[in-house]
Design a protein around this motif. Structure first.
Motif, PDB file in Angstrom:
ATOM      1  N   PHE A 158      52.573  42.574  36.230  1.00 22.32           N
ATOM      2  CA  PHE A 158      51.509  41.605  35.964  1.00 22.32           C
ATOM      3  C   PHE A 158      50.113  42.065  36.369  1.00 22.32           C
ATOM      4  CE2 PHE A 158      55.440  39.079  36.639  1.00 22.32           C
ATOM      5  CZ  PHE A 158      55.620  38.751  35.305  1.00 22.32           C
ATOM      6  N   ILE A 159      50.028  42.788  37.473  1.00 23.59           N
ATOM      7  CA  ILE A 159      48.708  43.137  38.024  1.00 23.59           C
ATOM      8  C   ILE A 159      48.552  44.650  38.170  1.00 23.59           C
ATOM      9  CG2 ILE A 159      47.132  42.819  39.991  1.00 23.59           C
ATOM     10  CD1 ILE A 159      47.698  40.170  38.626  1.00 23.59           C
ATOM     11  N   LEU A 160      47.503  45.197  37.561  1.00 21.18           N
ATOM     12  CA  LEU A 160      47.137  46.610  37.688  1.00 21.18           C
ATOM     13  C   LEU A 160      48.339  47.549  37.562  1.00 21.18           C
ATOM     14  CD1 LEU A 160      44.395  46.595  40.504  1.00 21.18           C
ATOM     15  CD2 LEU A 160      44.079  46.523  38.019  1.00 21.18           C
ATOM     16  N   GLN A 161      49.018  47.453  36.432  1.00 22.05           N
ATOM     17  CA  GLN A 161      50.143  48.349  36.179  1.00 22.05           C
ATOM     18  C   GLN A 161      49.771  49.357  35.096  1.00 22.05           C
ATOM     19  OE1 GLN A 161      53.128  48.252  38.088  1.00 22.05           O
ATOM     20  NE2 GLN A 161      51.660  47.052  39.283  1.00 22.05           N
ATOM     21  N   ARG A 162      50.766  50.107  34.639  1.00 18.79           N
ATOM     22  CA  ARG A 162      50.467  51.239  33.741  1.00 18.79           C
ATOM     23  C   ARG A 162      49.825  50.796  32.431  1.00 18.79           C
ATOM     24  NH1 ARG A 162      56.491  51.708  32.047  1.00 18.79           N
ATOM     25  NH2 ARG A 162      56.361  50.849  29.937  1.00 18.79           N
ATOM     26  N   ASP A 163      50.094  49.567  31.976  1.00 20.69           N
ATOM     27  CA  ASP A 163      49.507  49.100  30.712  1.00 20.69           C
ATOM     28  C   ASP A 163      47.982  49.005  30.824  1.00 20.69           C
ATOM     29  OD1 ASP A 163      52.241  48.043  29.364  1.00 20.69           O
ATOM     30  OD2 ASP A 163      52.175  47.536  31.500  1.00 20.69           O
ATOM     31  N   THR A 164      47.511  48.579  31.982  1.00 17.06           N
ATOM     32  CA  THR A 164      46.066  48.498  32.209  1.00 17.06           C
ATOM     33  C   THR A 164      45.470  49.899  32.188  1.00 17.06           C
ATOM     34  OG1 THR A 164      46.392  46.537  33.572  1.00 17.06           O
ATOM     35  CG2 THR A 164      44.275  47.674  33.804  1.00 17.06           C
ATOM     36  N   SER A 201      41.585  39.390  23.027  1.00 20.15           N
ATOM     37  CA  SER A 201      42.825  39.165  23.761  1.00 20.15           C
ATOM     38  C   SER A 201      43.227  37.698  23.620  1.00 20.15           C
ATOM     39  CB  SER A 201      42.635  39.528  25.237  1.00 20.15           C
ATOM     40  OG  SER A 201      41.623  38.725  25.794  1.00 20.15           O
ATOM     41  N   LEU A 202      44.349  37.348  24.221  1.00 18.62           N
ATOM     42  CA  LEU A 202      44.807  35.963  24.186  1.00 18.62           C
ATOM     43  C   LEU A 202      44.292  35.228  25.419  1.00 18.62           C
ATOM     44  CD1 LEU A 202      46.643  37.287  22.044  1.00 18.62           C
ATOM     45  CD2 LEU A 202      48.475  35.802  22.828  1.00 18.62           C
ATOM     46  N   GLY A 203      43.001  35.400  25.692  1.00 16.21           N
ATOM     47  CA  GLY A 203      42.406  34.787  26.872  1.00 16.21           C
ATOM     48  C   GLY A 203      41.157  35.568  27.218  1.00 16.21           C
ATOM     49  N   ASP A 204      40.787  35.554  28.481  1.00 10.63           N
ATOM     50  CA  ASP A 204      39.610  36.291  28.922  1.00 10.63           C
ATOM     51  C   ASP A 204      39.982  37.711  29.328  1.00 10.63           C
ATOM     52  OD1 ASP A 204      37.236  34.664  28.807  1.00 10.63           O
ATOM     53  OD2 ASP A 204      38.145  33.369  30.319  1.00 10.63           O
ATOM     54  N   ALA A 205      39.115  38.651  28.990  1.00 12.31           N
ATOM     55  CA  ALA A 205      39.301  40.039  29.403  1.00 12.31           C
ATOM     56  C   ALA A 205      38.023  40.809  29.103  1.00 12.31           C
ATOM     57  CB  ALA A 205      40.478  40.685  28.670  1.00 12.31           C
ATOM     58  N   GLY A 206      37.787  41.884  29.860  1.00  9.89           N
ATOM     59  CA  GLY A 206      36.599  42.696  29.626  1.00  9.89           C
ATOM     60  C   GLY A 206      36.724  44.026  30.339  1.00  9.89           C
ATOM     61  N   CYS A 207      35.705  44.862  30.228  1.00 10.24           N
ATOM     62  CA  CYS A 207      35.712  46.115  30.988  1.00 10.24           C
ATOM     63  C   CYS A 207      34.294  46.607  31.220  1.00 10.24           C
ATOM     64  CB  CYS A 207      36.542  47.195  30.290  1.00 10.24           C
ATOM     65  SG  CYS A 207      35.844  47.805  28.760  1.00 10.24           S
ATOM     66  N   VAL A 208      34.182  47.464  32.224  1.00 10.38           N
ATOM     67  CA  VAL A 208      32.959  48.228  32.469  1.00 10.38           C
ATOM     68  C   VAL A 208      33.209  49.610  31.894  1.00 10.38           C
ATOM     69  CG1 VAL A 208      31.473  49.262  34.242  1.00 10.38           C
ATOM     70  CG2 VAL A 208      32.494  46.996  34.631  1.00 10.38           C
ATOM     71  N   CYS A 253      33.822  41.627  48.032  1.00  8.88           N
ATOM     72  CA  CYS A 253      34.077  41.769  46.599  1.00  8.88           C
ATOM     73  C   CYS A 253      34.802  40.569  46.015  1.00  8.88           C
ATOM     74  CB  CYS A 253      34.889  43.022  46.338  1.00  8.88           C
ATOM     75  SG  CYS A 253      33.962  44.496  46.724  1.00  8.88           S
ATOM     76  N   LEU A 254      35.139  40.732  44.758  1.00 11.24           N
ATOM     77  CA  LEU A 254      35.784  39.668  44.000  1.00 11.24           C
ATOM     78  C   LEU A 254      37.226  40.041  43.707  1.00 11.24           C
ATOM     79  CD1 LEU A 254      33.198  39.379  41.100  1.00 11.24           C
ATOM     80  CD2 LEU A 254      33.312  37.950  43.139  1.00 11.24           C
ATOM     81  N   ASN A 255      37.929  39.083  43.133  1.00 10.12           N
ATOM     82  CA  ASN A 255      39.121  39.419  42.379  1.00 10.12           C
ATOM     83  C   ASN A 255      38.740  39.255  40.919  1.00 10.12           C
ATOM     84  OD1 ASN A 255      41.424  39.592  40.966  1.00 10.12           O
ATOM     85  ND2 ASN A 255      42.453  37.861  41.941  1.00 10.12           N
ATOM     86  N   SER A 256      38.595  40.354  40.210  1.00 16.27           N
ATOM     87  CA  SER A 256      38.270  40.292  38.787  1.00 16.27           C
ATOM     88  C   SER A 256      39.032  41.381  38.052  1.00 16.27           C
ATOM     89  CB  SER A 256      36.768  40.435  38.579  1.00 16.27           C
ATOM     90  OG  SER A 256      36.485  40.339  37.195  1.00 16.27           O
ATOM     91  N   ARG A 257      40.366  41.323  38.199  1.00 13.66           N
ATOM     92  CA  ARG A 257      41.194  42.350  37.564  1.00 13.66           C
ATOM     93  C   ARG A 257      41.531  41.948  36.139  1.00 13.66           C
ATOM     94  NH1 ARG A 257      44.298  41.831  43.083  1.00 13.66           N
ATOM     95  NH2 ARG A 257      45.010  39.969  41.988  1.00 13.66           N
ATOM     96  N   LEU A 258      41.682  42.953  35.263  1.00 12.63           N
ATOM     97  CA  LEU A 258      42.178  42.701  33.914  1.00 12.63           C
ATOM     98  C   LEU A 258      43.677  42.421  34.017  1.00 12.63           C
ATOM     99  CD1 LEU A 258      42.122  42.817  30.785  1.00 12.63           C
ATOM    100  CD2 LEU A 258      42.297  45.300  30.960  1.00 12.63           C
ATOM    101  N   ASP A 259      44.140  41.297  33.468  1.00 13.08           N
ATOM    102  CA  ASP A 259      45.581  41.002  33.451  1.00 13.08           C
ATOM    103  C   ASP A 259      46.338  42.128  32.757  1.00 13.08           C
ATOM    104  OD1 ASP A 259      45.517  38.589  34.676  1.00 13.08           O
ATOM    105  OD2 ASP A 259      45.962  37.395  32.890  1.00 13.08           O
ATOM    106  N   ASN A 260      47.392  42.584  33.402  1.00 16.26           N
ATOM    107  CA  ASN A 260      48.162  43.667  32.786  1.00 16.26           C
ATOM    108  C   ASN A 260      48.781  43.247  31.453  1.00 16.26           C
ATOM    109  OD1 ASN A 260      49.135  46.457  33.351  1.00 16.26           O
ATOM    110  ND2 ASN A 260      51.078  45.445  32.928  1.00 16.26           N
ATOM    111  N   LEU A 261      49.177  41.984  31.356  1.00 19.68           N
ATOM    112  CA  LEU A 261      49.758  41.491  30.100  1.00 19.68           C
ATOM    113  C   LEU A 261      48.718  41.533  28.976  1.00 19.68           C
ATOM    114  CD1 LEU A 261      52.015  40.132  28.457  1.00 19.68           C
ATOM    115  CD2 LEU A 261      51.287  37.934  29.427  1.00 19.68           C
ATOM    116  N   GLN A 262      47.512  41.099  29.281  1.00 26.15           N
ATOM    117  CA  GLN A 262      46.438  41.162  28.273  1.00 26.15           C
ATOM    118  C   GLN A 262      46.171  42.623  27.897  1.00 26.15           C
ATOM    119  OE1 GLN A 262      45.479  38.692  26.702  1.00 26.15           O
ATOM    120  NE2 GLN A 262      45.625  36.902  28.008  1.00 26.15           N
ATOM    121  N   ALA A 263      46.195  43.504  28.885  1.00 23.82           N
ATOM    122  CA  ALA A 263      45.953  44.922  28.602  1.00 23.82           C
ATOM    123  C   ALA A 263      47.010  45.455  27.638  1.00 23.82           C
ATOM    124  CB  ALA A 263      45.953  45.729  29.900  1.00 23.82           C
ATOM    125  N   ALA A 264      48.263  45.053  27.855  1.00 24.65           N
ATOM    126  CA  ALA A 264      49.343  45.533  26.982  1.00 24.65           C
ATOM    127  C   ALA A 264      49.151  45.007  25.559  1.00 24.65           C
ATOM    128  CB  ALA A 264      50.694  45.083  27.545  1.00 24.65           C
TER     129      ALA A 264
END
Ligand SMILES: *Cc1c(COP(=O)(O)O)cnc(C)c1O
Length: 370
Positions: A36-42, A193-200, A229-240
């Motif tokens: 779910f969080i910061l895995q290989r799909d991201t 994506s099926l929700g919020d997502a972004g990147c730098v 800092c924040l928690n502003s990670r890209l969801d791994n599911l959204q990344a996939a």
């Protein structure tokens, strides 16, 4: 009289339904792996985007608004600094600057709805540190002109390229012109994506390292916390899901350019309209048509006429340029942009549209003016 056809401005269910089975398989796969969080799909998705736009680093985050904040802070902006941006943009451009501690300074829009490079110098003060053009509607600003002013005054260039994944100026992709940029994967963006997502996106190792810290509580590998800092990670599911959709991204852009051509062919002769620049084959600009933003005489009546005939349209940003959001403290007067906001209208532009949909929209517009 009932409308002959319904052409919604954007068909949100299609973000899922266009590829329902594949997306359900991805949910099953990612869910079963507990990834779910910061895995290989991201990581894989970040690599794909980096390669595509020719940037050294892509850092997946929760949305492009956070990305703008992290980019500004990561590039060293802070209290007392000023950043010049074009007022025809989403409030997120200014809020990204604001939350870094810096002050957003709005300037005028050019004929093509991008930043007016000729206005930059009027806004420069001893506190100015950066210029942040918005690569609006999937078109790059005139980056030669912006770089020229930036280098004369020793300013950094940062991009709000949220709407411009794959848009090019002289062969270079949006997001790679300065110290960094951002991309949004909001559902209605060109890669949604099926929700919020972004990147730098950045070529700068320091900015990249900073943003990787900021998105994950300021923690380094040992989990030691080294800054606020924040928690502003890209969801791994959204990344996939995004990785999967990205396979067809070039086709999606080709289709958008085809639709822009179709609008041009159908509406090009109408004197009451100003159309966006047409797609160029070998020119300086490669536009990806996140939006198709026209200028129209009697805009409000046209919008109503289209609505009555089943066609959805939008006036960007709720009809206000950022400097007119007076509750945010802006006091500037930018007459060209204010005039533009009386004429601008977004026509439907998405891969859900058929040629018949676009031809119908054009027929309804011609019926209004002729
Ligand atoms: C969509 C958009 C953003 C914000 O993106 P989110 O991912 O929704 O936070 C910022 N700037 C511009 C120009 C946009 O169009």
């Amino acid at each position: 009289m009932p409308a002959e056809r319904s052409v919604p401005f954007f068909n949100y269910p299609d973000v899922f339904l266009d590829d329902r089975d594949a997306i359900l398989d991805i949910v099953t796969d990612v869910g079963s792996r507990g990834a779910f969080i910061l895995q290989r799909d991201t990581e894989e998705f970040e690599k794909q985007i980096a390669e595509y736009i020719g940037a050294r680093h892509v850092i997946g985050v929760a949305n492009a608004t956070d990305a703008l904040y992290m980019l500004c802070r990561g590039a060293g902006l802070g209290l007392g600094d000023e950043v010049i941006f074009c007022t025809h943009t989403m409030v997120a451009t200014a809020s990204g600057i604001h939350f870094s501690g810096a002050t957003p300074v709005p300037i005028e829009t050019s004929w093509d709805h991008e930043m007016d490079a000729d206005s930059i110098e009027t806004a420069i003060t001893p506190r100015t540190k950066a210029i942040m053009p918005t690569q609006l509607n999937g078109r790059c600003s005139n980056m030669d002109a912006i770089h020229d002013v930036a280098s004369r005054h020793g300013l950094m260039v940062l991009e709000d390229s949220a709407q411009a994944l794959g848009a090019k100026f002289k062969g270079r992709c949006a997001g790679t012109f300065g110290r960094g940029g951002v991309i949004s994967f909001y559902p209605a963006k060109t890669l949604g994506s099926l929700g919020d997502a972004g990147c730098v996106v950045t070529n700068d190792d320091e900015v990249a390292a900073n943003c990787r810290l900021y998105r994950d509580h300021g923690r380094i590998d040992t989990l030691e916390v080294v800054c606020w800092c924040l928690n502003s990670r890209l969801d791994n599911l959204q990344a996939a899901i995004l990785s999967h959709k990205f396979k067809k991204y070039d086709q999606a852009i080709a289709r958008r350019r085809e639709l822009a051509r179709l609008y041009e062919d159908n509406l090009g002769g109408l004197e009451a309209l100003v159309l966006p620049p047409a797609p160029e084959e070998d020119g300086d600009y490669f536009d990806i048509y996140q939006n198709y933003e026209i200028e129209a005489e009697r805009r409000d009546q046209l919008k109503e006429h289209l609505a009555n005939r089943g066609v959805g349209t939008i006036i960007q940003w709720g009809g206000k340029p950022v400097h007119m959001m007076r509750k945010l403290g802006f006091t500037q007067c930018l007459p060209f942009t204010e005039g533009l906001f009386d004429r601008m209208l977004l026509l439907p532009m998405s891969t859900s549209l058929s040629n018949d949909d676009v031809e119908y929209v054009c027929t309804v517009i011609k019926e209004f003016y002729l």
